[in-house]
Design a protein around this motif. Structure first.
Motif, PDB file in Angstrom:
ATOM      1  N   GLY A 129     -30.089   0.937  38.528  1.00  0.00           N
ATOM      2  CA  GLY A 129     -29.205   0.589  39.633  1.00  0.00           C
ATOM      3  C   GLY A 129     -27.760   0.750  39.196  1.00  0.00           C
ATOM      4  O   GLY A 129     -27.486   1.157  38.054  1.00  0.00           O
ATOM      5  N   PRO A 130     -26.799   0.405  40.064  1.00  0.00           N
ATOM      6  CA  PRO A 130     -25.382   0.495  39.682  1.00  0.00           C
ATOM      7  C   PRO A 130     -25.113  -0.336  38.427  1.00  0.00           C
ATOM      8  O   PRO A 130     -25.574  -1.474  38.325  1.00  0.00           O
ATOM      9  CB  PRO A 130     -24.652  -0.094  40.897  1.00  0.00           C
ATOM     10  N   GLY A 131     -24.411   0.265  37.470  1.00  0.00           N
ATOM     11  CA  GLY A 131     -24.072  -0.450  36.233  1.00  0.00           C
ATOM     12  C   GLY A 131     -25.224  -0.539  35.247  1.00  0.00           C
ATOM     13  O   GLY A 131     -25.071  -1.134  34.179  1.00  0.00           O
ATOM     14  N   GLN A 132     -26.364   0.067  35.596  1.00  0.00           N
ATOM     15  CA  GLN A 132     -27.526  -0.018  34.696  1.00  0.00           C
ATOM     16  C   GLN A 132     -27.792   1.311  33.987  1.00  0.00           C
ATOM     17  O   GLN A 132     -27.390   2.381  34.454  1.00  0.00           O
ATOM     18  CB  GLN A 132     -28.775  -0.405  35.483  1.00  0.00           C
ATOM     19  N   GLY A 183     -26.957   4.757  35.760  1.00  0.00           N
ATOM     20  CA  GLY A 183     -26.656   4.495  37.163  1.00  0.00           C
ATOM     21  C   GLY A 183     -25.169   4.676  37.439  1.00  0.00           C
ATOM     22  O   GLY A 183     -24.374   4.941  36.520  1.00  0.00           O
ATOM     23  N   SER A 184     -24.793   4.504  38.699  1.00  0.00           N
ATOM     24  CA  SER A 184     -23.386   4.702  39.072  1.00  0.00           C
ATOM     25  C   SER A 184     -22.505   3.666  38.371  1.00  0.00           C
ATOM     26  O   SER A 184     -22.905   2.521  38.167  1.00  0.00           O
ATOM     27  CB  SER A 184     -23.227   4.583  40.587  1.00  0.00           C
ATOM     28  N   GLY A 185     -21.320   4.106  37.991  1.00  0.00           N
ATOM     29  CA  GLY A 185     -20.337   3.185  37.404  1.00  0.00           C
ATOM     30  C   GLY A 185     -20.524   2.924  35.924  1.00  0.00           C
ATOM     31  O   GLY A 185     -19.739   2.183  35.324  1.00  0.00           O
ATOM     32  N   VAL A 186     -21.539   3.531  35.296  1.00  0.00           N
ATOM     33  CA  VAL A 186     -21.753   3.284  33.864  1.00  0.00           C
ATOM     34  C   VAL A 186     -20.744   4.086  33.049  1.00  0.00           C
ATOM     35  O   VAL A 186     -20.565   5.292  33.283  1.00  0.00           O
ATOM     36  CB  VAL A 186     -23.203   3.661  33.460  1.00  0.00           C
ATOM     37  N   GLU A 233     -28.616  -3.604  32.395  1.00  0.00           N
ATOM     38  CA  GLU A 233     -27.172  -3.545  32.585  1.00  0.00           C
ATOM     39  C   GLU A 233     -26.524  -2.990  31.303  1.00  0.00           C
ATOM     40  O   GLU A 233     -26.898  -3.416  30.205  1.00  0.00           O
ATOM     41  CB  GLU A 233     -26.595  -4.949  32.847  1.00  0.00           C
TER      42      GLU A 233
END
Ligand SMILES: NC(=O)c1ccc[n+]([C@@H]2O[C@H](COP(=O)([O-])OP(=O)(O)OC[C@H]3O[C@@H](n4cnc5c(N)ncnc54)[C@H](OP(=O)(O)O)[C@@H]3O)[C@@H](O)[C@H]2O)c1
Length: 334
Positions: free
Chosen positions: A26-29, A73-76, A122
């Protein structure tokens, strides 16, 4: 993917390696292909219902793993595919003092654990692993090694400190290697003379068999000219704490970590009469893990692995841990 699950009730007979859907990040993961995982005494307590009687079933167990990043994921921003990583014991404890929320975010207890072929985690809960370590070696670090590091450094261990270690399990053998790296002198107890010889080869200054010498606190004081040790890494619990307080010097430090000999009553009087600092330790933060990894890399420390089981034989690995015959860490290879 395969995962080690406990269901529908507590008991080692209810451990099973089962098929689970592959997770996606997921986002940030970060999605991690787990290459190895290690067992801790806690996993045994969890599986037997002695750690968290309210554990939710089915639960994927496990707090310690190492592997490689295969997707983000997004933002990583901290990791990319191909990076070699290990997870932190508490995803929500990055730095500074421990908080109630961080202490309630542990893998394999409050949330699904890392005994699985794939985990989505995360990015803040991961650390890069030292380049000289194999995945099997790095998988031993998140709980036992960080706990030993936190205990020793919080106690102010440095050159000239004498540390007393109990038994030759995962935490104690890491404490031996890390105390040695910090320049400290390490005394160690064990139920086995053969294990004491192995501990000496790893740098222990002296050892005593606690089965044949129940007065190991007196022995520890003799080893320090009657003064007592500076620090005890206390993993025994109710059965050893009284001896530990006798073994430590006046004004010394007892790092309270484990319950290997069970839980029970304790007379606090000697603690205050000797002005002992009794410090509870709950693993450690990501910052501690990263600080420890720098020392492991600098000193080229190699974790001591007793035995590696194939992941498909995870229940047998738990039974081997239960036997207490190991020296250092037990690992599962994915
Ligand atoms: N607070 C925390 O954050 C934290 C973190 C990690 C672990 N722990 C706890 O610390 C303890 C140790 O964990 P671990 O993973 O290192 O366990 P482990 O690897 O299973 O250690 C087992 C070894 O401990 C020794 N032992 C057993 N009973 C003993 C006793 N009465 N006195 C002295 N030594 C004894 C034995 O060594 P010999 O065969 O040499 O006698 C045994 O082989 C456990 O209670 C665990 O739950 C707490």
């Amino acid at each position: 993917m395969k995962a080690l699950v406990i269901q529908p009730a507590f008991g080692l007979e209810n451990l099973a390696v089962v098929d689970r859907p592959d997770p996606s990040p997921g986002p940030g993961q970060v999605l991690v292909r787990v290459r190895a995982a290690s067992l801790n005494f806690r996993d045994l307590l969890l599986a037997k219902g002695l750690y968290n009687p309210k554990l939710q079933f089915p639960r994927i167990l496990g707090s310690d793993a190492a592997g490689e990043v295969i997707a983000v994921g997004s933002g990583v921003t901290r990791f990319k595919a191909g990076d070699r990583i290990a997870n932190c014991f508490m995803p929500d404890w990055e730095d500074g003092p421990i908080s109630d929320a961080a202490a309630k975010s542990t893998f394999g207890n409050d949330r699904d654990g890392v005994f699985a072929e794939l985990v989505a985690v995360e990015e803040r809960a991961l650390v890069a692993i030292p380049a000289h370590l194999t995945f099997e070696e790095a998988a031993t670090l998140p709980c036992a090694a960080v706990t030993a590091w936190n205990a020793l450094t919080t106690a102010g261990t440095s050159a000239g400190t004498t540390v007393l270690l109990q038994g030759t399990g995962g935490v104690s053998i890491f404490a031996l290697q890390l105390a040695h790296a910090l320049g400290a002198r390490a005394l160690i107890t064990s139920s086995s003379d053969e294990k004491l010889a192995r501990a000496a080869a790893l740098g222990a200054t002296a050892g005593v068999n606690y089965r044949t010498n129940a007065d190991w606190d007196k022995w520890a004081r003799q080893q320090t000219g009657g003064v007592g040790v500076d620090v005890v890494v206390e993993v025994g619990g109710a059965g050893t704490l009284e001896h530990s307080v006798k073994a430590v010097k006046t004004g010394g430090h007892v790092a309270l970590i484990g319950v290997l000999s069970g839980m029970g009553a304790f007379n606090p009087l000697p603690i205050l009469m000797k002005a002992v600092r009794l410090q509870g330790v709950f693993v450690g933060s990501r910052a501690m893990f990263e600080q420890m990894n720098r020392v492991i890399a600098e000193k080229q420390i190699r974790p001591v692995i007793d035995r590696v089981f194939p992941f498909t034989e995870a229940p047998a690995a738990f039974r081997y841990l239960e036997s207490g015959s190991h020296f250092g860490k037990i690992v599962m290879s994915m």
